[in-house]
Design a protein around this motif. Structure first.
Motif, short mmCIF file in Angstrom:
data_model
loop_
_atom_site.label_atom_id
_atom_site.label_comp_id
_atom_site.label_asym_id
_atom_site.label_seq_id
_atom_site.Cartn_x
_atom_site.Cartn_y
_atom_site.Cartn_z
N THR B 67 -53.45 13.40 25.89
CA THR B 67 -52.79 14.62 26.07
C THR B 67 -53.71 15.52 27.06
OG1 THR B 67 -51.75 14.28 24.04
CG2 THR B 67 -51.53 16.66 25.03
N PRO B 68 -53.25 16.00 28.28
CA PRO B 68 -53.91 16.88 29.16
C PRO B 68 -54.27 18.11 28.07
CG PRO B 68 -52.03 16.24 30.20
CD PRO B 68 -51.92 15.81 28.58
N TYR B 69 -55.65 18.60 28.44
CA TYR B 69 -56.22 19.80 27.56
C TYR B 69 -56.70 20.74 28.57
CZ TYR B 69 -60.17 21.73 25.06
OH TYR B 69 -61.00 22.85 24.54
N GLU B 70 -56.07 21.93 28.47
CA GLU B 70 -56.30 23.10 29.36
C GLU B 70 -56.97 24.27 28.59
OE1 GLU B 70 -56.06 23.41 32.95
OE2 GLU B 70 -55.46 21.35 33.35
N PRO B 71 -58.19 24.50 28.04
CA PRO B 71 -58.22 25.66 27.25
C PRO B 71 -58.60 26.79 27.88
CG PRO B 71 -60.48 24.52 27.47
CD PRO B 71 -59.30 23.62 28.40
N SER B 72 -57.92 27.96 27.59
CA SER B 72 -58.06 29.31 28.33
C SER B 72 -59.04 30.10 27.66
CB SER B 72 -56.60 30.09 28.50
OG SER B 72 -56.22 30.09 27.13
N SER B 73 -59.66 29.76 26.57
CA SER B 73 -60.56 30.38 25.96
C SER B 73 -61.14 29.65 24.69
CB SER B 73 -59.92 31.82 25.44
OG SER B 73 -59.12 31.45 24.32
N PRO B 74 -62.28 30.06 24.33
CA PRO B 74 -62.86 29.45 23.14
C PRO B 74 -61.85 29.35 21.75
CG PRO B 74 -64.38 30.93 23.94
CD PRO B 74 -63.03 31.22 24.76
N VAL B 75 -60.88 30.29 21.73
CA VAL B 75 -59.88 30.12 20.74
C VAL B 75 -59.12 29.16 20.96
CG1 VAL B 75 -58.08 31.62 19.68
CG2 VAL B 75 -60.27 32.57 20.12
N THR B 76 -58.63 28.74 22.13
CA THR B 76 -57.62 27.76 22.37
C THR B 76 -58.25 26.51 22.11
OG1 THR B 76 -58.04 28.01 24.81
CG2 THR B 76 -56.00 29.01 23.73
N ALA B 77 -59.65 26.32 22.41
CA ALA B 77 -60.56 25.19 22.26
C ALA B 77 -60.71 24.86 20.47
CB ALA B 77 -61.70 25.42 22.66
N LEU B 78 -60.81 25.97 19.91
CA LEU B 78 -60.66 25.98 18.32
C LEU B 78 -59.33 25.44 18.05
CD1 LEU B 78 -62.64 29.07 17.41
CD2 LEU B 78 -63.58 26.55 17.24
N GLU B 79 -58.13 26.04 18.71
CA GLU B 79 -56.80 25.57 18.17
C GLU B 79 -56.51 24.12 18.40
OE1 GLU B 79 -54.54 28.43 20.37
OE2 GLU B 79 -54.80 30.06 18.68
N SER B 80 -57.35 23.53 19.48
CA SER B 80 -57.18 22.12 19.74
C SER B 80 -58.25 21.28 18.95
CB SER B 80 -57.44 21.81 21.31
OG SER B 80 -56.44 22.61 22.07
N ARG B 81 -58.82 21.99 17.97
CA ARG B 81 -59.86 21.42 17.10
C ARG B 81 -60.99 20.79 17.91
NH1 ARG B 81 -56.63 17.88 12.97
NH2 ARG B 81 -58.69 17.87 11.81
N ILE B 82 -61.47 21.61 18.58
CA ILE B 82 -62.72 21.30 19.29
C ILE B 82 -63.72 22.44 18.95
CG2 ILE B 82 -64.10 21.15 21.64
CD1 ILE B 82 -61.63 19.72 22.64
N GLY B 83 -64.69 22.18 18.28
CA GLY B 83 -65.38 23.24 17.76
C GLY B 83 -66.98 23.03 18.53
N THR B 84 -67.21 24.23 18.74
CA THR B 84 -68.70 24.14 19.47
C THR B 84 -69.67 25.02 18.82
OG1 THR B 84 -67.30 23.95 21.56
CG2 THR B 84 -69.53 24.33 22.05
N VAL B 85 -70.99 24.88 19.13
CA VAL B 85 -72.30 25.63 18.78
C VAL B 85 -73.05 25.36 20.01
CG1 VAL B 85 -74.12 26.01 17.19
CG2 VAL B 85 -71.84 24.73 16.38
N VAL B 86 -73.00 26.72 20.68
CA VAL B 86 -73.85 26.66 21.83
C VAL B 86 -75.12 27.09 21.79
CG1 VAL B 86 -72.00 26.54 23.52
CG2 VAL B 86 -72.74 28.78 22.73
N PHE B 102 -64.62 33.94 11.65
CA PHE B 102 -63.16 33.85 11.98
C PHE B 102 -62.71 34.86 12.87
CE2 PHE B 102 -62.93 31.71 7.69
CZ PHE B 102 -62.34 30.56 8.18
N LEU B 103 -63.74 35.45 13.79
CA LEU B 103 -63.26 36.63 14.50
C LEU B 103 -62.39 35.98 15.64
CD1 LEU B 103 -63.85 39.40 15.44
CD2 LEU B 103 -65.69 38.68 16.99
N GLY B 104 -61.33 36.75 16.09
CA GLY B 104 -60.22 36.17 17.03
C GLY B 104 -59.26 35.38 16.32
N ARG B 105 -59.61 35.17 14.89
CA ARG B 105 -58.73 33.99 14.04
C ARG B 105 -58.15 34.86 12.82
NH1 ARG B 105 -61.33 28.83 12.79
NH2 ARG B 105 -63.04 30.24 13.15
N MET B 106 -58.21 36.04 12.71
CA MET B 106 -58.20 36.78 11.47
C MET B 106 -57.03 36.98 10.95
SD MET B 106 -61.31 37.79 10.60
CE MET B 106 -61.84 39.53 10.19
N ASP B 107 -55.90 36.62 11.69
CA ASP B 107 -54.58 36.87 11.35
C ASP B 107 -54.02 36.22 10.02
OD1 ASP B 107 -54.03 38.62 13.36
OD2 ASP B 107 -52.84 37.47 14.73
#
Lengths: 332, 500
Positions: B67-86, B102-107
């Motif tokens: 599946t093509p993967y085009e993250p527009s922000s770190p949050v969309t990456a997290l939604e695609s279950r790609i977690g990063t510690v930079v 949970f910042l950006g995902r508080m809803d």
């Protein structure tokens, strides 16, 4: 095993509930003792119901302005035009209340509308021009002061003065209605600042904009929300101020900037208390303390001009110093 | 393709005239650890930024499975279950640990539009428990945490999505021995459940130990991808830098070798919180290494020696002139230099130029005849640091923010070396730098020792401490537990035994 426990307990370490409790008790003592001492010095003139009620009534406008700062200044924006907006919004609210016969509702509606619109306008212009907020704020303050003066001059040219409320919409500036308004304002500020996504995003932006952005905070949207929420609180401040004073005269020469100093000193003082109590509650205490300071000076016969201004300046600086001690402790 | 969890194809990214990534392709298999390595500035962090949605690609494709993967922000990456510690992002200091996670995902914690903090804190606790992470109070403000604690919070954020792909960019360098072990257990758990890990580390031994497959980047291009069985430390170094690097990083001698002259004495010092009753001596030309588990107090001792951490007991004495050190300005005036662990926050003004960063520590020496700071002298010292310490930069006017971690560290170290200090306190001097810069820093330390400079080396890297020190002090529970002399028999195992 013991060592591992030891090591992990160090990682866990934070502000214990005991130290928080001791801190709060200490804070209460620090705040209460001067009142008792000053009350003794002034032969019991400070701690009377009438005097405390008068201090509280004088504090309400600054409390709402300070809650406005919670949303506006916390994002890292220092908008010095809020004093000019306060005057302009109060006058428009007055026109809504008196000339449009809308009473208290009109006063609040007009004040809030103008405050929100002008803070939004400031936000849009700042984000397009990338001007440092304090420079833009000074320019905007001069423009908004001038608009107020045009209105004042126009009224004078017609043989009248700027709007006066007379007996209309005077309740919200007086006890007990102002108590209710402060209570509602506190509940709203507390919930919005501490318990909503917008509140978290606003605090995140002010603390570290880049990281917040990377963690998914929409900067433009958050700045817009901060202007709207700040504008609502500033609008209420303008309405209360108009209601309390009946008539607010437009000013020029950036004198409106001085209007924000009580609120600013209270906000900074509240930031320093934030280690022990929530900022939105600390604002009530901070503003009350700063207003009390002037009340005491007046009772002691200190001249209201130079000396009181000196004390105000010192209060802002000292509160600013105290507010720098942050990022320790737990979230209340 | 069945076995592939994630792939990037022909990824390109430029910053101005610099091509940070040039047609980079890479595949990460399911249930494997994929290592990514290259010198500072080779394009690793750029590639990771694009995968984690922190930077936009110029061109190229990414796929999760097919599946093509085009993250527009770190949050969309997290939604695609790609977690990063930079490596360098950090946290929002003014928010709680839980809010940072949970910042950006508080809803998800909203009830009638109000965030339920109880649910938020409980969720964080359950993540700690699930992954056996050291518990950090979720209510505490992130600004009050140590570097290591912050990394743990960032890791918790990445693990909070139960990631299919976990990306770890130079995280181990910030972790102590015991927390690293926890991280390695987490990696094993993920592998066992057929999830994958992309890891970047400059520690070659660690990389070879952890990875199943390694991709090597050089100058923004992929050199090769190899199975770990086909690689050795020296072949990896050669592939990274494109030339042979001398095999021995560390000192060749196996016995302590320094003058009998004591230059610095720590006499029963305590700060009342992090270390107690620390007594040691530093001799002329000696390298003294301090090591210990997280919060053993070694980094705080370094701060105290340089006068930036107040003592509640004991004293620090420079034997030359019998001077006591109470402040950093005294330490500097009496010939000491300090390279702290958190380079970007404690040592450098990253948005300012190289020359200003160098000049700040030596302003008195840069004054002209009338007592004013001479701009020509500032430029001079900036140029000298670039030249003498091989800093890769266009000129001395560029901001440090535009330099790689290794080059920033050269500036950080170089400004003290330029002043010919007698004593250097080096806290984790090779943290986050590549193998080339690491070798260079070790070489400098060896040369300084020969010249009679005394070095207090604080490090979480045991091979580094063993490889360079004449004397090693192992800390445990905020105290010195044991002292080792340099010898052939001194091994990591012996030190770990004392640390635990």
């Amino acid at each position: 095993m013991t060592n591992k426990k030891n090591s992990i307990s160090k990682i866990e370490k934070g502000q214990s509930s005991d130290s928080l409790l001791f801190g709060r008790i200490g804070l209460a003592i620090i705040l209460i003792v001067p009142y008792i001492v000053l009350n003794t010095i002034t032969d019991g003139k400070i701690l009377t119901v009438n005097n405390l009620s008068s201090v509280f009534t004088s504090s309400v406008t600054s409390m709402f302005m300070s809650w406005c700062f919670c949303f506006l200044f916390t994002t890292g924006i220092t908008d010095l035009s809020v004093g000019a907006i306060l005057i302009l919004a109060g006058n428009v609210g007055g026109v809504f209340a008196v000339n449009l016969n809308l009473g208290t509702f009109g006063l609040l509606l007009g004040s809030i509308l103008v405050s929100v619109l002008l803070l939004l306008l400031n936000t849009v212009v700042r984000s397009f021009t990338k001007i440092p907020s304090w420079i833009f704020g000074l320019g905007a303050a001069m423009v908004y002061e001038a608009i107020g003066m045009y209105y004042g001059s126009y009224m004078i040219s017609r043989g009248r003065q700027v709007v006066s409320l007379g007996n209309v919409a005077r309740q919200i500036g007086r006890t007990p209605w102002n108590l209710l308004i402060v209570l509602l304002g506190f509940i709203a500020a507390y919930l919005l600042f501490n318990k909503t996504s917008v509140g978290y995003n606003i605090r995140a932006l002010g603390s570290n904009r880049r990281v917040a952005e990377m963690m998914g905070v929409d900067v433009q949207k958050t700045m817009t929300y901060s202007a709207i929420l700040g504008g609502i609180f500033l609008g209420v401040a303008a309405a209360v101020n108009e209601s309390y004073s009946s008539r607010v005269m437009p000013t020029t020469g950036l004198t409106s900037v001085a209007l924000i100093f009580t609120a600013l000193a209270g906000f900074l003082l509240a930031s320093s208390l934030g280690k022990y109590i929530n900022l939105t509650l600390a604002i009530i205490i901070g503003i009350f303390v700063i207003t009390s300071l002037f009340n005491v000076l007046t009772i002691l016969g200190v001249p209201s001009g130079t000396w009181q201004q000196t004390v105000m300046g010192l209060a802002v600086v000292l509160s600013g110093i105290a507010s720098q001690r942050k990022y320790k402790g737990v979230v209340k | 393709m069945k076995n592939i969890l994630f792939r990037v194809k022909d990824m390109n990214k430029s910053f101005g005239i610099t091509r940070a990534n040039h047609n980079v392709s890479m595949e990460i298999r399911k249930g494997e650890v994929h290592g990514l390595i290259g010198e500072n500035g080779s394009g690793k962090s750029t590639l990771i930024s694009m995968i984690s949605g922190m930077a936009e690609k110029d061109s190229g494709e990414m796929f999760i499975g097919d599946t093509p993967y085009e993250p527009s922000s770190p949050v969309t990456a997290l939604e695609s279950r790609i977690g990063t510690v930079v490596q360098e992002l950090g946290l929002v200091d003014g928010l709680s640990v839980a809010a940072n996670i949970f910042l950006g995902r508080m809803d998800r914690f909203k009830k009638l539009n109000i965030i339920d903090n109880g649910a938020l804190y409980n969720e964080v606790e359950s993540i700690y428990k699930k992954w056996n992470l050291p518990r950090i109070n979720p209510r505490i403000l992130a600004g009050s945490l140590t570097v290591e604690q912050k990394k743990i919070v960032e890791l918790t954020r990445a693990l909070s999505i139960d990631p299919e792909l976990l990306i770890l960019d130079e995280i181990t360098a910030a972790l102590s021995y015991n927390t690293r072990k926890i991280l390695f257990d987490i990696m094993d758990k993920l592998k066992a459940s057929n999830k994958s890990i992309l890891i970047v580390t400059h520690d070659l031994e660690e990389l070879l130990h952890l990875s199943d497959e390694i991709t090597i980047l050089r100058d923004g291009k992929k050199v090769t991808t190899k199975r770990v069985e086909d690689l050795t430390e020296s072949s990896l170094k050669q592939l990274m830098v494109g030339r042979d690097i001398e095999g021995d990083y560390y000192r060749a001698d196996s016995t302590d070798d320094f003058s009998s002259e004591v230059v610095l004495k720590l006499n029963n010092i305590s700060d009342g919180e992090n270390f107690t009753d620390v007594t040691l001596e530093l001799h002329k030309g000696e390298i003294v290494g301090l090591c210990g588990l997280s919060d053993a107090g070694i980094h705080e001792v370094a701060e105290a020696v340089f006068g930036v951490r107040p003592l509640v007991a004991g004293d620090i004495t420079l034997t030359k002139g019998n001077r006591k050190i109470h402040t950093d300005s005294m330490a500097m005036a009496y010939g000491m230099g300090y390279v702290p662990k958190d380079r970007d926050r404690q040592a450098l003004m990253v948005s300012d130029s190289i020359e200003n960063n160098v000049a700040l520590s030596m302003l008195d020496e840069l004054k002209g005849p009338f007592g004013f700071i001479s701009p020509a002298k500032i430029t001079g010292v900036g140029k000298k640091v670039i030249k003498d310490y091989k800093v890769v930069a266009i000129d001395e006017k560029v901001a440090l923010a535009s330099l790689s971690g290794g080059n920033r560290q050269k500036v950080n170290l170089g400004r003290w070396l330029l002043q010919h200090k007698d004593i250097l306190i080096l806290d984790s001097p090779t943290r986050g730098v590549d193998v080339g810069v690491k070798a260079y820093i070790y070489d400098i330390m060896k040369q300084l020792k020969k010249k009679g400079v005394s070095i207090l080396l604080i490090s979480d890297e045991l091979p580094e401490v063993i490889g360079l020190s004449d004397t090693v002090y192992v800390f445990k529970n905020s105290k010195i537990e044991k002292k080792f002399r340099r010898s052939e028999g001194l091994t990591e195992e012996k030190i770990i035994e004392v640390m635990l």
